[in-house]
Design a protein around this motif. Structure first.
Motif, PDB file in Angstrom:
ATOM      1  N   ILE A 159       5.166   4.181   1.963  1.00 51.62           N
ATOM      2  CA  ILE A 159       4.922   2.783   1.600  1.00 51.62           C
ATOM      3  C   ILE A 159       4.554   1.987   2.847  1.00 51.62           C
ATOM      4  CG2 ILE A 159       5.916   0.694   0.585  1.00 51.62           C
ATOM      5  CD1 ILE A 159       5.580   2.903  -1.423  1.00 51.62           C
ATOM      6  N   PHE A 160       3.571   1.090   2.709  1.00 55.84           N
ATOM      7  CA  PHE A 160       3.133   0.254   3.832  1.00 55.84           C
ATOM      8  C   PHE A 160       2.959  -1.187   3.363  1.00 55.84           C
ATOM      9  CE2 PHE A 160       1.732   4.531   4.729  1.00 55.84           C
ATOM     10  CZ  PHE A 160       2.047   4.702   6.069  1.00 55.84           C
ATOM     11  N   PHE A 193       0.827  -1.205   0.000  1.00 51.79           N
ATOM     12  CA  PHE A 193       0.000   0.000   0.000  1.00 51.79           C
ATOM     13  C   PHE A 193       0.862   1.257   0.000  1.00 51.79           C
ATOM     14  CE2 PHE A 193      -2.213  -3.483   1.916  1.00 51.79           C
ATOM     15  CZ  PHE A 193      -3.515  -3.388   1.453  1.00 51.79           C
ATOM     16  N   SER A 194       0.286   2.335  -0.483  1.00 46.68           N
ATOM     17  CA  SER A 194       0.968   3.623  -0.430  1.00 46.68           C
ATOM     18  C   SER A 194      -0.061   4.725  -0.215  1.00 46.68           C
ATOM     19  CB  SER A 194       1.749   3.889  -1.720  1.00 46.68           C
ATOM     20  OG  SER A 194       0.882   3.940  -2.842  1.00 46.68           O
ATOM     21  N   THR A 195       0.375   5.757   0.475  1.00 45.86           N
ATOM     22  CA  THR A 195      -0.445   6.958   0.633  1.00 45.86           C
ATOM     23  C   THR A 195       0.375   8.138   0.128  1.00 45.86           C
ATOM     24  OG1 THR A 195       0.351   7.432   2.880  1.00 45.86           O
ATOM     25  CG2 THR A 195      -1.580   6.005   2.675  1.00 45.86           C
ATOM     26  N   TYR A 196      -0.296   9.093  -0.473  1.00 50.60           N
ATOM     27  CA  TYR A 196       0.421  10.257  -0.984  1.00 50.60           C
ATOM     28  C   TYR A 196      -0.556  11.403  -1.236  1.00 50.60           C
ATOM     29  CZ  TYR A 196      -1.315   8.355  -5.435  1.00 50.60           C
ATOM     30  OH  TYR A 196      -2.115   7.847  -6.436  1.00 50.60           O
ATOM     31  N   ARG A 197       0.007  12.587  -1.274  1.00 51.41           N
ATOM     32  CA  ARG A 197      -0.764  13.764  -1.658  1.00 51.41           C
ATOM     33  C   ARG A 197      -0.569  14.020  -3.147  1.00 51.41           C
ATOM     34  NH1 ARG A 197      -3.037  16.569   2.266  1.00 51.41           N
ATOM     35  NH2 ARG A 197      -2.391  16.183   4.424  1.00 51.41           N
ATOM     36  N   THR A 198      -1.542  14.628  -3.758  1.00 54.73           N
ATOM     37  CA  THR A 198      -1.468  14.936  -5.183  1.00 54.73           C
ATOM     38  C   THR A 198      -1.347  16.438  -5.372  1.00 54.73           C
ATOM     39  OG1 THR A 198      -2.849  13.011  -5.704  1.00 54.73           O
ATOM     40  CG2 THR A 198      -2.611  14.696  -7.404  1.00 54.73           C
ATOM     41  N   ILE A 217       9.944  -0.654  -2.504  1.00 55.08           N
ATOM     42  CA  ILE A 217       9.444  -0.950  -3.842  1.00 55.08           C
ATOM     43  C   ILE A 217       8.384   0.059  -4.221  1.00 55.08           C
ATOM     44  CG2 ILE A 217       9.821  -3.394  -3.466  1.00 55.08           C
ATOM     45  CD1 ILE A 217       6.789  -3.692  -3.314  1.00 55.08           C
ATOM     46  N   GLY A 218       8.069   0.086  -5.501  1.00 53.40           N
ATOM     47  CA  GLY A 218       6.999   0.961  -5.957  1.00 53.40           C
ATOM     48  C   GLY A 218       5.660   0.400  -5.577  1.00 53.40           C
ATOM     49  N   GLY A 219       4.640   1.227  -5.547  1.00 55.52           N
ATOM     50  CA  GLY A 219       3.308   0.759  -5.198  1.00 55.52           C
ATOM     51  C   GLY A 219       2.268   1.727  -5.675  1.00 55.52           C
TER      52      GLY A 219
END
Length: 227
Positions: free
Chosen positions: A136-137, A119-124, A225-227
């Motif tokens: 990244i989680f 999983f990943s969290t991010y702002r746009t 890693i990417g997510g």
């Protein structure tokens, strides 16, 4: 499991228990060199795959044991094995699927061959649409908590961080062992709390290992890693 380093620690400890000797790799292409009976039999790559040493004869069952240990360790570390999205979820350009979006914060997920669903969290960025401050989680619960906090859905003060849960767990374990004045009712409550914490952080159920991860890999640069 907060990061790959958490996995490496548990994985290499488990390999050591099975008779392997794990060393920091001398090659920049790999995380670790894996020895068995003083023979270099395999490498663990930065792509989280086991690569057999092509210059020596290695029994297939030995490589299977390393791979099985990696998978078992990942499962025990609390990764997500249940797919959290469907075809109805929006697929993002990087291959992730959008699970939720609120107040400029996105929760996304991508499948990984070893770690299940990452999983990943991010702002746009409002103008460019680019991802900012991406986290990244490997644990679904912590990803959901981070999304809820970052998006403002919940008050951060009402949640425990993973480090706080670890401290709380250690204190409760100590109390349950050393405090003889605790009533049976209170002791049962403590056990329920410990079970809840261990459901969130499964590796707390594991016993201490003899493999010294920090000695061998303490200076290893974190790789995600990417997510």
């Amino acid at each position: 499991m907060r990061s790959k380093t958490d996995f490496y620690r548990l994985f290499f400890e488990q390999l050591a228990r099975r008779g392997f000797d794990v060393k920091r790799s001398q090659s920049s292409d790999y995380i670790a060199d894996i020895y068995f009976k003083n023979q270099l039999v395999a490498y663990f790559s930065k792509a989280d795959t086991v690569i057999q040493n092509p210059f020596v004869t290695v029994k297939d069952k030995l490589i299977r044991l390393i791979n099985d240990t990696a998978q078992d360790t990942a499962n025990k570390a609390g990764i997500c094995r249940d797919c959290p999205y469907t075809d109805a979820n929006e697929k993002l350009p990087n291959g992730s699927y959008k699970l939720a979006e609120y107040n400029g914060v996105t929760l996304a997920c991508k499948e990984h061959h070893l770690f299940g669903y990452v999983f990943s969290t991010y702002r746009t960025a409002p103008d460019s649409g680019e991802m900012m401050a991406r986290q990244i989680f490997y644990n679904k619960e912590f990803a959901g908590q981070d999304f809820a906090k970052r998006s403002g859905l919940v008050d951060e003060r009402a949640l425990f961080t993973e480090e706080e849960l670890r401290v709380l767990h250690a204190g409760l374990v100590k109390m349950s062992i050393l405090d003889q004045d605790v009533s049976n009712e209170a002791r049962e409550s403590v056990e329920r709390i410990l079970d809840k914490i261990e459901d969130i952080i499964p590796e707390l159920r594991e016993q201490e290992m003899e493999f010294d991860f920090d000695m061998e890999f303490g200076q290893q640069e974190e790789m995600e890693i990417g997510g």
